[in-house]
Design a protein around this motif. Structure first.
Motif, mmCIF file in Angstrom:
data_model
loop_
_atom_site.group_PDB
_atom_site.id
_atom_site.type_symbol
_atom_site.label_atom_id
_atom_site.label_comp_id
_atom_site.label_asym_id
_atom_site.label_seq_id
_atom_site.Cartn_x
_atom_site.Cartn_y
_atom_site.Cartn_z
ATOM 1 N N ALA A 187 0.835 -1.207 0.000
ATOM 2 C CA ALA A 187 0.000 0.000 0.000
ATOM 3 C C ALA A 187 0.872 1.260 0.000
ATOM 4 O O ALA A 187 0.584 2.237 -0.709
ATOM 5 C CB ALA A 187 -0.924 -0.002 1.221
ATOM 6 N N LEU A 188 1.954 1.228 0.770
ATOM 7 C CA LEU A 188 2.872 2.367 0.796
ATOM 8 C C LEU A 188 3.576 2.543 -0.548
ATOM 9 O O LEU A 188 3.827 3.666 -0.991
ATOM 10 C CB LEU A 188 3.899 2.179 1.917
ATOM 11 N N GLU A 189 3.873 1.440 -1.179
ATOM 12 C CA GLU A 189 4.515 1.520 -2.495
ATOM 13 C C GLU A 189 3.576 2.149 -3.519
ATOM 14 O O GLU A 189 4.008 2.915 -4.397
ATOM 15 C CB GLU A 189 4.962 0.128 -2.941
ATOM 16 N N LYS A 190 2.283 1.847 -3.401
ATOM 17 C CA LYS A 190 1.307 2.459 -4.319
ATOM 18 C C LYS A 190 1.254 3.971 -4.088
ATOM 19 O O LYS A 190 1.255 4.758 -5.050
ATOM 20 C CB LYS A 190 -0.073 1.835 -4.113
ATOM 21 N N LEU A 191 1.224 4.382 -2.822
ATOM 22 C CA LEU A 191 1.190 5.811 -2.513
ATOM 23 C C LEU A 191 2.471 6.503 -2.967
ATOM 24 O O LEU A 191 2.439 7.601 -3.530
ATOM 25 C CB LEU A 191 1.001 6.024 -1.007
ATOM 26 N N SER A 192 3.602 5.848 -2.719
ATOM 27 C CA SER A 192 4.891 6.478 -3.031
ATOM 28 C C SER A 192 5.155 6.552 -4.530
ATOM 29 O O SER A 192 5.978 7.346 -4.980
ATOM 30 C CB SER A 192 6.025 5.713 -2.344
ATOM 31 N N SER A 193 4.461 5.717 -5.312
ATOM 32 C CA SER A 193 4.660 5.748 -6.767
ATOM 33 C C SER A 193 4.242 7.095 -7.357
ATOM 34 O O SER A 193 4.613 7.431 -8.486
ATOM 35 C CB SER A 193 3.864 4.619 -7.431
ATOM 36 N N PHE A 194 3.478 7.855 -6.597
ATOM 37 C CA PHE A 194 2.986 9.142 -7.086
ATOM 38 C C PHE A 194 3.731 10.312 -6.463
ATOM 39 O O PHE A 194 3.330 11.463 -6.594
ATOM 40 C CB PHE A 194 1.478 9.251 -6.775
ATOM 41 N N THR A 195 4.854 10.022 -5.768
ATOM 42 C CA THR A 195 5.600 11.067 -5.058
ATOM 43 C C THR A 195 6.070 12.173 -5.988
ATOM 44 O O THR A 195 5.907 13.370 -5.696
ATOM 45 C CB THR A 195 6.820 10.445 -4.337
ATOM 46 N N ASP A 196 6.667 11.796 -7.124
ATOM 47 C CA ASP A 196 7.193 12.810 -8.050
ATOM 48 C C ASP A 196 6.079 13.723 -8.569
ATOM 49 O O ASP A 196 6.262 14.938 -8.697
ATOM 50 C CB ASP A 196 7.913 12.145 -9.225
ATOM 51 N N THR A 197 4.933 13.121 -8.864
ATOM 52 C CA THR A 197 3.803 13.916 -9.361
ATOM 53 C C THR A 197 3.317 14.891 -8.287
ATOM 54 O O THR A 197 3.028 16.067 -8.578
ATOM 55 C CB THR A 197 2.644 12.990 -9.785
ATOM 56 N N ILE A 198 3.248 14.413 -7.024
ATOM 57 C CA ILE A 198 2.796 15.277 -5.928
ATOM 58 C C ILE A 198 3.773 16.427 -5.724
ATOM 59 O O ILE A 198 3.376 17.595 -5.588
ATOM 60 C CB ILE A 198 2.633 14.460 -4.625
ATOM 61 N N ASN A 199 5.073 16.111 -5.707
ATOM 62 C CA ASN A 199 6.074 17.169 -5.532
ATOM 63 C C ASN A 199 6.020 18.188 -6.668
ATOM 64 O O ASN A 199 6.122 19.400 -6.442
ATOM 65 C CB ASN A 199 7.473 16.555 -5.440
ATOM 66 N N ASN A 200 5.872 17.694 -7.876
ATOM 67 C CA ASN A 200 5.775 18.584 -9.040
ATOM 68 C C ASN A 200 4.550 19.495 -8.925
ATOM 69 O O ASN A 200 4.617 20.699 -9.222
ATOM 70 C CB ASN A 200 5.714 17.750 -10.322
ATOM 71 N N TYR A 201 3.459 18.915 -8.483
ATOM 72 C CA TYR A 201 2.219 19.684 -8.310
ATOM 73 C C TYR A 201 2.401 20.776 -7.256
ATOM 74 O O TYR A 201 2.045 21.946 -7.470
ATOM 75 C CB TYR A 201 1.093 18.734 -7.908
ATOM 76 N N LEU A 202 2.998 20.403 -6.112
ATOM 77 C CA LEU A 202 3.180 21.377 -5.030
ATOM 78 C C LEU A 202 4.209 22.442 -5.395
ATOM 79 O O LEU A 202 4.100 23.597 -4.952
ATOM 80 C CB LEU A 202 3.600 20.650 -3.746
ATOM 81 N N ASP A 203 5.212 22.059 -6.186
ATOM 82 C CA ASP A 203 6.250 23.026 -6.585
ATOM 83 C C ASP A 203 5.710 24.076 -7.553
ATOM 84 O O ASP A 203 6.225 25.208 -7.594
ATOM 85 C CB ASP A 203 7.431 22.300 -7.238
ATOM 86 N N ASN A 204 4.692 23.701 -8.322
ATOM 87 C CA ASN A 204 4.255 24.577 -9.413
ATOM 88 C C ASN A 204 2.817 25.069 -9.275
ATOM 89 O O ASN A 204 2.284 25.698 -10.204
ATOM 90 C CB ASN A 204 4.403 23.841 -10.755
ATOM 91 N N THR A 205 2.214 24.763 -8.143
ATOM 92 C CA THR A 205 0.810 25.147 -7.970
ATOM 93 C C THR A 205 0.618 25.834 -6.626
ATOM 94 O O THR A 205 1.042 25.303 -5.588
ATOM 95 C CB THR A 205 -0.118 23.910 -8.048
ATOM 96 N N MET A 206 -0.014 26.971 -6.628
ATOM 97 C CA MET A 206 -0.386 27.648 -5.387
ATOM 98 C C MET A 206 -1.659 26.982 -4.864
ATOM 99 O O MET A 206 -2.682 26.965 -5.539
ATOM 100 C CB MET A 206 -0.632 29.134 -5.638
ATOM 101 N N ILE A 207 -1.586 26.414 -3.671
ATOM 102 C CA ILE A 207 -2.737 25.689 -3.122
ATOM 103 C C ILE A 207 -3.712 26.656 -2.461
ATOM 104 O O ILE A 207 -4.917 26.638 -2.737
ATOM 105 C CB ILE A 207 -2.269 24.623 -2.107
ATOM 106 N N ASN A 208 -3.204 27.507 -1.587
ATOM 107 C CA ASN A 208 -4.073 28.412 -0.825
ATOM 108 C C ASN A 208 -4.308 29.719 -1.599
ATOM 109 O O ASN A 208 -3.866 30.794 -1.194
ATOM 110 C CB ASN A 208 -3.457 28.700 0.545
ATOM 111 N N VAL A 209 -4.994 29.576 -2.703
ATOM 112 C CA VAL A 209 -5.312 30.748 -3.528
ATOM 113 C C VAL A 209 -6.499 31.505 -2.925
ATOM 114 O O VAL A 209 -7.193 30.993 -2.036
ATOM 115 C CB VAL A 209 -5.642 30.312 -4.974
ATOM 116 N N ASP A 210 -6.735 32.711 -3.427
ATOM 117 C CA ASP A 210 -7.836 33.529 -2.906
ATOM 118 C C ASP A 210 -9.198 32.959 -3.271
ATOM 119 O O ASP A 210 -10.155 33.069 -2.498
ATOM 120 C CB ASP A 210 -7.716 34.965 -3.427
#
Length: 690
Positions: free
Chosen positions: A637-660
């Motif tokens: 289960a952890l391996e399934k979650l971790s398989s998406f780590t790069d995508t999550i990091n890329n999303y957080l690096d390039n996307t403002m989450i707490n927008v107005d």
């Protein structure tokens, strides 16, 4: 370099206190030397029943005083407007016997202070020992202590003398009137009452000349060689028991092994009935053949030499014969009734005040064991045997044999059940339900014994907590910690997939329904659960699982012992990945972002780019993940979650989450919150120390 010898002369010391006392002495002397910056080669501690000997080997006689930085007044107070020293500074310098030239200035939290470096006086080992040894001895702790002679010191047994020698010179210290000298004592009967120690190097030799062998290891070797030799002469082997051997080593100063014989008629008794009076009551070692059958001999250890050894052996035989005759009488008497006929007498035996008698406990066990059998999913085919074993489980407590030899509880239940024609599984379960009796003891092997053991232990814990008999600090007069650890080990060993909350609920329900006990259910169940989880945590830490990994699993609030164990081991295995730190950072990052967020309805039309669409798809496609959780395949289960780590990091690096934009912000937080909630189903990432 110097050498120091301290001997603490005591009345005969309890054998089960010896190891702890030696460890405390060693640790406290090492700390004393280290705290005072003295180098030393070693600190060694030996003991006999009448003395503890501390050897401090090759310690510095003197250490050079260090420069100590001493803080004075602030600069504003130390100098006037013309930069002249004030009375405050002059007073400080006078007190430290320093001059203005010695002053330097340092800043602490934006405020400047004056300091001086003052060389401390040299320290001498003589002074350190003289001023601290008695307080060190007074600081030793024991399960039970005593006072004597109006002294302030509390000790396990009265201290009668001290030998204190630093480089062969007497080092006196104030010991409230207890003599401190170079005079020791030999064996109480065979040795001299006063032995002068002129040189430390002669200490052990002089003791041995007076029938005191100081070395634990040497006494052990003498005893083991004697046991083996005499047992072999009788065509057998001594029945090994490390606890008994350790006890015997600690109660003799000059060991001599003796062999004696018993009448063959006693060998007709069950083996346990013979061994218990030998070992637990007389500290004798039985002799067995190669098939572990008892032979008509025993071995014992005399605290003395071999003078009149046959008379001593005959005396020991008479004592043992009396005990065996009692055992035979009790055994024959008990067998006049079947085991089930003793159950009614349990109404006369109190379980605990406020919890009724042992008969009521038996009735609770019968009902609770069947409930647990269903929860454990262990099969209805053994329900009758579980019920019968629970019914008979405490019956031997009112037999003459167990009343006289309480150590035989459960064991005699099995024997009497066999003599009464009970089913073999029932016989075995009656003995096994007391297991494990101590840390490291074996666990129940049979299914019936396993169910009954958990039932009995949890009934005791829940009952005592229900009437306010909690475990506090180091005190545990009812053995609840031992019971809790037993439950945990059995659940893990047998892979029993059950929630502690359900087990506690079942037990408390029977107390309130059947026994009409009035309790605050929520408060009591919470206290019991906390107690059990705390024991699990300590057990895992004792097994060398990292504390942060343990916390990260326990903080998920899972209360299924086996499930926690599986999660932890899966997490440990997963952490061996080279990219574990990277994965952990990603999981922690997500957790921090959604800390106070709530999951709202996600609007796919608000997704702005491919990466955000991938996050959405991942958050809404965790069906396989849930299946893995059900199967307890947490690593996968952890391996399934971790398989998406790069995508999550890329999303957080390039996307403002707490927008107005509130809708867009909620959309993004909700997707991440779903991912985070699934991570937390296995462990809490931020608990792990990076």
């Amino acid at each position: 370099m110097s050498n120091y010898l301290l001997e603490i002369g005591v009345e005969e010391f309890p054998s089960d206190y010896v190891a702890s006392t030696k460890e405390q002495l060693k640790n406290k002397f090492e700390k004393l030397l280290s705290d005072n910056k003295f180098n030393y080669e070693s600190v060694e501690v030996e003991s006999t029943p009448r003395r503890f000997a501390v050897f401090v080997n090759n310690v510095d006689s003197e250490n050079e005083g260090e420069n100590k930085k001493i803080k004075g007044p602030s600069v504003n107070i130390a100098f006037d407007d013309q930069k002249n020293p004030t009375k405050a500074l002059n007073g400080f310098l006078k007190g430290q016997n320093m001059s203005l030239d010695d002053v330097f200035i340092e800043e602490i939290k934006d405020t400047s202070y004056v300091f001086v470096n003052k060389k401390q006086d040299n320290a001498y080992i003589k002074d350190i020992l003289q001023n601290n040894v008695y307080d060190l001895i007074k600081s030793l702790t024991f399960p039970r202590s005593m006072r004597w002679g109006a002294k302030s010191i509390k000790f396990a047994r009265p201290i009668r003398w001290f030998v204190s020698l630093l480089d062969d010179q007497i080092l006196e210290f104030n010991a409230e009137g207890i003599k401190v000298s170079n005079i020791t004592k030999g064996h109480r009967v065979l040795g001299k009452s006063e032995i002068e120690i002129k040189h430390q190097a002669d200490y052990e030799r002089l003791l041995e000349e007076n029938y005191v062998i100081l070395s634990y290891k040497k006494r052990r070797n003498i005893i083991v060689r004697g046991l083996n030799r005499l047992a072999n002469e009788k065509g057998g082997n001594y029945l090994k028991d490390e606890d008994l051997l350790d006890e015997v080593i600690n109660i003799v100063e000059y060991p001599t092994v003796i062999v004696g014989d018993i009448d063959n008629k006693y060998l007709k008794l069950p083996k346990e009935v013979i061994v218990t009076p030998m070992k637990d009551h007389q500290r004798y070692f039985p002799i067995v053949d190669d098939d572990s059958n008892l032979l008509a001999y025993f071995l014992t250890v005399r605290n003395g030499d071999d003078t009149a050894i046959e008379n001593v052996a005959n005396g020991n035989k008479r004592v043992l014969t009396a005990r065996l005759e009692d055992a035979k009488f009790f055994y024959d008497k008990d067998n006049q009734k079947k085991l089930q006929d003793y159950v009614e007498d349990l109404k006369k035996l109190t379980f605990y005040e406020g919890l009724g008698d042992m008969y009521r406990k038996t009735e609770r066990l019968r009902k609770l064991a069947l409930n647990y059998l269903q929860r454990f999913g262990m099969g209805e085919d053994i329900s009758e045997k579980v019920n019968r074993a629970a019914f008979l489980s405490k019956a031997d407590l009112v037999t003459s044999m167990v009343i006289e030899f309480t150590e035989l509880q459960g064991i005699m239940g099995r024997i009497y059940a066999k003599n009464s024609g009970e089913d073999e599984l029932v016989q075995k379960a009656i003995e096994e339900h007391y297991l494990p009796k101590s840390n490291g003891d074996k666990l129940p092997k049979s299914t019936v014994g396993t169910v009954l053991s958990i039932t009995d232990k949890l009934d005791t814990i829940c009952g005592l907590y229900a009437i306010g008999k909690y475990v506090t600090g180091t005190k545990d007069p009812y053995g609840l910690r031992r019971n809790a650890i037993g439950i945990i080990k059995i659940l893990i060993e047998n892979k029993i997939d059950v929630d502690l909350k359900d087990l506690i609920k079942d037990s408390l329900f029977i107390y309130t329904d059947q026994d009409e006990l009035s309790i605050d259910y929520d408060k009591t169940s919470k206290e019991i659960l906390t107690f059990l989880i705390d024991r699990l945590k300590n057990l895992l830490l004792d097994d060398n699982y990292p504390y942060d990994f343990v916390n990260s699993v326990l903080d998920t609030s899972v209360t299924n012992v086996y499930d926690i164990y599986v999660r932890l081991n899966n997490l440990m295995e997963f952490s061996k990945r080279e990219d574990f730190d990277k994965i952990l950072n990603c999981f922690t990052r997500v957790s921090n972002i959604v800390k106070d967020a709530e999951i709202k309805s996600i609007d796919p039309t608000l997704l702005e780019n491919d990466t955000e669409e991938k996050i959405y798809e991942f958050a809404n496609d965790l069906e396989d993940f849930d299946k893995l959780l059900v199967l307890k395949q947490y690593k996968e289960a952890l391996e399934k979650l971790s398989s998406f780590t790069d995508t999550i990091n890329n999303y957080l690096d390039n996307t403002m989450i707490n927008v107005d934009d509130e809708n867009l912000r909620n959309n993004r937080l909700s997707m991440l919150k779903i991912i985070n909630d699934n991570i937390k189903k296995i462990f809490i990432a931020e608990d792990i120390v990076k």
